[in-house]
Design an enzyme around this catalytic site. Structure first.
Site, PDB file in Angstrom:
ATOM      1  N   ARG A  22       8.066   6.138   3.373  1.00  0.00           N
ATOM      2  CA  ARG A  22       7.660   4.686   3.442  1.00  0.00           C
ATOM      3  C   ARG A  22       8.345   4.443   5.086  1.00  0.00           C
ATOM      4  O   ARG A  22       9.191   2.771   5.021  1.00  0.00           O
ATOM      5  CB  ARG A  22       8.095   4.276   2.413  1.00  0.00           C
ATOM      6  CG  ARG A  22       7.238   4.301   0.904  1.00  0.00           C
ATOM      7  CD  ARG A  22       6.170   3.538   1.111  1.00  0.00           C
ATOM      8  NE  ARG A  22       4.962   4.525   0.296  1.00  0.00           N
ATOM      9  CZ  ARG A  22       4.150   3.980  -0.870  1.00  0.00           C
ATOM     10  NH1 ARG A  22       5.217   2.645  -0.821  1.00  0.00           N
ATOM     11  NH2 ARG A  22       3.545   4.691  -1.394  1.00  0.00           N
ATOM     12  N   GLN A  58       3.090   5.567   7.858  1.00  0.00           N
ATOM     13  CA  GLN A  58       1.517   5.197   6.863  1.00  0.00           C
ATOM     14  C   GLN A  58       0.302   5.893   7.143  1.00  0.00           C
ATOM     15  O   GLN A  58      -0.157   6.339   6.529  1.00  0.00           O
ATOM     16  CB  GLN A  58       2.081   3.987   7.728  1.00  0.00           C
ATOM     17  CG  GLN A  58       2.784   2.832   6.964  1.00  0.00           C
ATOM     18  CD  GLN A  58       2.696   1.359   8.006  1.00  0.00           C
ATOM     19  OE1 GLN A  58       1.926   1.556   8.502  1.00  0.00           O
ATOM     20  NE2 GLN A  58       3.311   0.557   7.489  1.00  0.00           N
ATOM     21  N   ASP A  93       0.874   8.738   4.089  1.00  0.00           N
ATOM     22  CA  ASP A  93       1.637   8.574   2.996  1.00  0.00           C
ATOM     23  C   ASP A  93       0.052   8.723   2.473  1.00  0.00           C
ATOM     24  O   ASP A  93      -0.696   7.824   2.414  1.00  0.00           O
ATOM     25  CB  ASP A  93       1.174   7.000   3.638  1.00  0.00           C
ATOM     26  CG  ASP A  93       1.721   6.921   1.801  1.00  0.00           C
ATOM     27  OD1 ASP A  93       2.065   7.987   1.094  1.00  0.00           O
ATOM     28  OD2 ASP A  93       1.810   6.016   2.011  1.00  0.00           O
ATOM     29  N   SER A 125      -0.734   6.305  -0.975  1.00  0.00           N
ATOM     30  CA  SER A 125      -0.989   4.987  -0.168  1.00  0.00           C
ATOM     31  C   SER A 125      -2.657   4.683  -0.045  1.00  0.00           C
ATOM     32  O   SER A 125      -3.415   4.263  -0.823  1.00  0.00           O
ATOM     33  CB  SER A 125      -1.034   4.442   1.129  1.00  0.00           C
ATOM     34  OG  SER A 125       0.461   4.177   0.758  1.00  0.00           O
ATOM     35  N   TYR A 134       9.389   0.624  -3.174  1.00  0.00           N
ATOM     36  CA  TYR A 134       9.186   1.079  -4.204  1.00  0.00           C
ATOM     37  C   TYR A 134       9.389   0.149  -5.657  1.00  0.00           C
ATOM     38  O   TYR A 134      11.420  -0.646  -5.012  1.00  0.00           O
ATOM     39  CB  TYR A 134       9.847   2.703  -4.958  1.00  0.00           C
ATOM     40  CG  TYR A 134       8.946   3.623  -3.871  1.00  0.00           C
ATOM     41  CD1 TYR A 134       7.526   3.846  -5.046  1.00  0.00           C
ATOM     42  CD2 TYR A 134       9.638   4.406  -3.393  1.00  0.00           C
ATOM     43  CE1 TYR A 134       7.430   4.683  -4.449  1.00  0.00           C
ATOM     44  CE2 TYR A 134       8.379   5.374  -2.765  1.00  0.00           C
ATOM     45  CZ  TYR A 134       7.211   5.527  -3.317  1.00  0.00           C
ATOM     46  OH  TYR A 134       6.505   6.477  -2.469  1.00  0.00           O
TER      47      TYR A 134
END
Length: 374
Positions: A122, A127, A130, A133, A230
């Site tokens: 993360r 990003q 990912d 997500s 997280y």
């Protein structure tokens, strides 16, 4: 020139595909050859002809695997189905390393370099790679639609000549990517939305979406922020105070959506049978963590069950139920990942330590990921 092969998914109910005609064109633009297993895009409404038109070779599984440098999937394939793969071939997919450890060991034994896309760190530059997500975003949206379809009433307040229909009260538990999208979707449908999380930093996010934050005040232990953003487990004092507050709040809600997951651990239990019994008949709970053990007592993976007159929705693989959009995003995650490391001279990607070491599960016949080695 790297050869990239996209496999047809074999997991039950999996409708997504790991490449799309858009990403096939982009990979070819990098100088790669792309082969797609026949029928791979059927569940996502992508015909073989569309892949061929984009420049991919549509072939049998054996042909796709033969000579491939990189194999792409959505879920991890059965190692036995990869016979004929050359030693050192990369396999990039959602590999469920904690839940399918024996399969990871089999990838190592087969000489496959397995790359778990869900282990993507993360960090800002990752990003766009990912998958958690991108897929959670769709899960949060779909959870609200699933709740609306099971709920026997309207979501928005409606003023009619025959009287007023009250707005549905929607409570979101867990304000990660899925939770934020659930809040936004619930608001768009006209519900009165509230939300809670173990991380105090999410309060501002909840407010920014026009929802009401439900948090315990003045009790230590709310800072449930673990590594990589997280959630972690809370202090016993906070858990007790939170349970009491949530219990009183749940009793007044029409719809509850739970999204809490802790990587590598069973999903935390957020709602007990006793709490379900306080909700009015006809209410709906959607448990997005049902496949990881469930946030809701009595939730059953793949089923909608009724307890105390309350429907508990436990659909499996929620992103796959929006297969076309989920595939488009997953495929872009794959492309963004591989293209970021593309070495023009070698005509193939070369991973760096930060991301490579984070996602690499196996190499040279061994399991190498520190998260799996304890």
């Amino acid at each position: 020139m790297a050869k990239i092969g996209a496999l047809r998914e074999s997991a039950a109910g999996e409708r997504r595909v790991s490449v799309t005609p858009e990403t096939v064109k982009k990979f070819i633009g990098l100088g790669a050859e792309v082969a797609v297993e026949a029928g791979a895009g059927e569940g996502a409404s992508i015909a073989d002809a569309a892949f061929a038109e984009a420049g991919a070779k549509v072939a049998t599984r054996a042909e796709v695997i033969s000579g491939a440098d990189i194999l792409l999937g959505v879920q991890g394939p059965d190692p036995a189905s990869l016979s004929g793969a050359k030693p050192g071939v990369w396999l990039a997919a959602a590999l469920n390393p904690f839940g399918e450890r024996a399969r990871v060991d089999a990838y190592a034994a087969a000489g496959i370099e397995a790359l778990a896309m869900e282990f993507m760190p993360r960090i800002t530059r990752a990003q766009s790679m990912d998958i958690l997500s991108s897929q959670s975003n769709l899960s949060g949206y779909k959870a609200v639609l699933d709740a609306a379809s099971e709920y026997g009433r309207a979501f928005p307040m409606m003023m009619t000549a025959a009287g007023t229909v009250s707005a549905a009260r929607l409570f979101v538990m867990g304000v990660g990517v899925a939770g934020l999208q659930a809040i936004a979707t619930g608001r768009r449908l006209g519900a009165q939305v509230s939300a809670t999380d173990v991380r105090s930093a999410t309060k501002e996010q909840i407010l920014s979406l026009g929802a009401k934050p439900i948090f315990v005040e003045n009790v230590a232990g709310i800072e449930g922020e673990g590594s990589g953003g997280y959630a972690t487990e809370m202090s016993p004092e906070y858990q007790k105070a939170q349970a009491e507050l949530v219990s009183s709040h749940i009793a007044k809600q029409d719809i509850v959506i739970t999204t809490a997951l802790i990587p590598g651990r069973p999903a935390p239990r957020l709602i007990s049978d006793a709490q379900i019994a306080t909700m009015r008949p006809g209410s709906v709970i959607v448990d997005l963590a049902v496949e990881a053990g469930g946030n809701v007592e009595g939730a059953v993976p793949g089923e909608v069950v009724v307890r105390h007159g309350v429907k508990i929705v436990g659909h499996r693989n929620v992103p796959s139920r929006l297969a076309a959009d989920a595939s488009a995003l997953f495929a872009r995650n794959h492309f963004n990942f591989l293209s970021a490391f593309w070495d023009k001279e070698k005509g193939a990607p070369v991973l760096d330590e930060e991301i490579g070491d984070a996602i690499r599960l196996t190499k040279d016949g061994k399991v190498v990921n520190p998260r799996l080695l304890g």
